[in-house]
Design a protein around this motif. Structure first.
Motif, short mmCIF file in Angstrom:
data_model
loop_
_atom_site.label_atom_id
_atom_site.label_comp_id
_atom_site.label_asym_id
_atom_site.label_seq_id
_atom_site.Cartn_x
_atom_site.Cartn_y
_atom_site.Cartn_z
N ARG A 40 -17.40 -67.92 -2.39
CA ARG A 40 -16.19 -67.57 -3.14
C ARG A 40 -16.41 -66.47 -4.17
O ARG A 40 -15.45 -65.85 -4.62
CB ARG A 40 -15.66 -68.82 -3.84
CG ARG A 40 -15.28 -69.94 -2.90
CD ARG A 40 -13.95 -69.68 -2.26
NE ARG A 40 -12.89 -69.98 -3.21
CZ ARG A 40 -11.66 -69.50 -3.14
NH1 ARG A 40 -11.35 -68.64 -2.19
NH2 ARG A 40 -10.74 -69.84 -4.03
N ASP A 55 -8.68 -73.14 -4.24
CA ASP A 55 -7.86 -71.92 -4.22
C ASP A 55 -6.52 -72.15 -4.92
O ASP A 55 -5.52 -71.50 -4.60
CB ASP A 55 -7.62 -71.44 -2.79
CG ASP A 55 -7.29 -69.95 -2.74
OD1 ASP A 55 -7.99 -69.18 -3.41
OD2 ASP A 55 -6.33 -69.57 -2.03
N GLU A 70 -11.19 -61.54 -7.29
CA GLU A 70 -9.99 -60.73 -7.42
C GLU A 70 -8.69 -61.53 -7.29
O GLU A 70 -7.72 -61.27 -7.99
CB GLU A 70 -10.00 -59.62 -6.35
CG GLU A 70 -11.11 -58.60 -6.56
CD GLU A 70 -10.99 -57.90 -7.90
OE1 GLU A 70 -9.85 -57.60 -8.33
OE2 GLU A 70 -12.04 -57.62 -8.53
N ARG A 71 -8.68 -62.50 -6.40
CA ARG A 71 -7.44 -63.29 -6.23
C ARG A 71 -7.12 -64.07 -7.50
O ARG A 71 -5.97 -64.14 -7.92
CB ARG A 71 -7.59 -64.24 -5.04
CG ARG A 71 -6.40 -65.18 -4.84
CD ARG A 71 -6.53 -65.96 -3.54
NE ARG A 71 -5.63 -67.08 -3.51
CZ ARG A 71 -4.32 -67.00 -3.25
NH1 ARG A 71 -3.77 -65.83 -3.02
NH2 ARG A 71 -3.56 -68.08 -3.23
N LEU A 72 -8.12 -64.66 -8.13
CA LEU A 72 -7.90 -65.39 -9.37
C LEU A 72 -7.44 -64.44 -10.47
O LEU A 72 -6.61 -64.81 -11.31
CB LEU A 72 -9.17 -66.12 -9.79
CG LEU A 72 -9.08 -66.94 -11.09
CD1 LEU A 72 -7.95 -67.96 -11.01
CD2 LEU A 72 -10.41 -67.64 -11.37
N LYS A 73 -7.93 -63.21 -10.47
CA LYS A 73 -7.48 -62.22 -11.43
C LYS A 73 -5.97 -62.01 -11.30
O LYS A 73 -5.23 -62.03 -12.29
CB LYS A 73 -8.19 -60.88 -11.19
CG LYS A 73 -9.47 -60.66 -11.94
CD LYS A 73 -9.89 -59.21 -11.73
CE LYS A 73 -11.22 -58.92 -12.39
NZ LYS A 73 -11.59 -57.49 -12.22
N LEU A 74 -5.52 -61.78 -10.07
CA LEU A 74 -4.10 -61.50 -9.83
C LEU A 74 -3.22 -62.69 -10.20
O LEU A 74 -2.14 -62.52 -10.77
CB LEU A 74 -3.89 -61.12 -8.36
CG LEU A 74 -4.57 -59.82 -7.92
CD1 LEU A 74 -4.40 -59.61 -6.42
CD2 LEU A 74 -4.01 -58.64 -8.68
N ILE A 75 -3.67 -63.89 -9.85
CA ILE A 75 -2.89 -65.08 -10.20
C ILE A 75 -2.79 -65.22 -11.71
O ILE A 75 -1.72 -65.54 -12.26
CB ILE A 75 -3.53 -66.34 -9.58
CG1 ILE A 75 -3.43 -66.29 -8.06
CG2 ILE A 75 -2.85 -67.61 -10.11
CD1 ILE A 75 -4.13 -67.44 -7.36
#
Length: 263
Positions: free
Chosen positions: A160, A201, A230-235
């Motif tokens: 991850r 996630d 990166e996905r956690l950043k966007l969320i």
């Protein structure tokens, strides 16, 4: 030709022929319904013309059935004679109005569809992985975060996060399996939320925590930047956008600038 109008998703016009359409119908008034568009196949419709001021006690029954092709139509070359119109009560101030009722006929096609005898539930993988995190079964790495110990699985962290992958399988050797990893730049509750996202996630539910969504989103934005997620950043950014106000805008803009997400 009348102005264009739409019925049943198709464009139409009415065509008025005051002197008929040929020598044989020169004494008649003709009227037609025109499909004023290009279509791949004929459009089937029922239609009927009548005077707009005509009183009809019973519902109008449309008996005419025809297939309309592109820019072509159907109607009556002998709707009525000019003599009949001139003596009609429908002619007022040298004008009259005609109403056209239209019903589109849809052609339905039946197809055999396979019947499913097994109902497949939605995926619950995130629940199983959350249980794995909570129970610590098979955990092979321990983190010390401000005096609070967390157990986790190297393979999950490495899959991850590129930073965890480098730290756990690059710099550290297999002989370091029993070593405790110290985290100094995160609070325990933030690291706990980070682990929850890594395994599920999903953004953690803050209803039972001391932080609210906005506060945790700020902390997780920092953690996501630290571990290359990166996905956690966007969320986290998405959640922060919902909470921007006069009191929080300075803090949020500072965070965005520090972590290279300034606009």
């Amino acid at each position: 030709m009348s102005t264009q109008f739409t019925v049943g998703g198709h464009r139409w016009r009415l065509k008025y022929c005051p002197n008929g359409v040929d020598k044989g119908t020169a004494d008649y008034i003709g009227i037609y319904l025109i499909l004023d568009e290009t279509v791949a196949k004929s459009v089937k419709a029922q239609y009927q013309f009548r005077f707009a001021d005509e009183v009809v006690e019973d519902p109008v029954k449309l008996d005419e059935k025809d297939s309309f092709d592109s820019h072509r139509g159907w109607g009556y070359s002998m709707f009525l004679t000019r003599e009949e119109l001139e003596g009609s009560e429908h002619l007022k101030n040298d004008s009259f109005a005609v109403r056209c009722d239209i019903i589109l006929i849809n052609e339905f096609r039946t197809e055999d569809t396979p019947q499913s005898f097994v109902e497949v539930p939605p995926s619950d993988m995130h629940q199983h992985l959350a249980d794995l995190l909570q129970t610590g079964r098979g955990a092979d790495v321990v983190f010390n975060v401000g005096g609070t110990m967390f157990t986790a699985h190297r393979w999950m962290l490495a899959a991850r996060s590129p930073v965890f992958n480098a730290e756990l399988f690059g710099m550290m050797k297999e002989s370091d399996n029993g070593r405790v990893v110290h985290i100094h730049d995160l609070k325990p509750r933030v690291f706990k939320a980070l682990l929850f996202f890594i395994y599920t996630d999903m953004f953690p539910d803050m209803t039972e925590e001391e932080d609210d969504d906005a506060t945790m989103a700020q902390h997780l934005l920092v953690a996501a930047d630290r571990y290359g997620m990166e996905r956690l950043k966007l969320i986290s950014e998405e959640k922060l956008c919902k909470y921007i106000d006069v009191d929080s805008v300075a803090t949020i803009l500072t965070l965005a600038e520090q972590h290279h997400h300034g606009s």
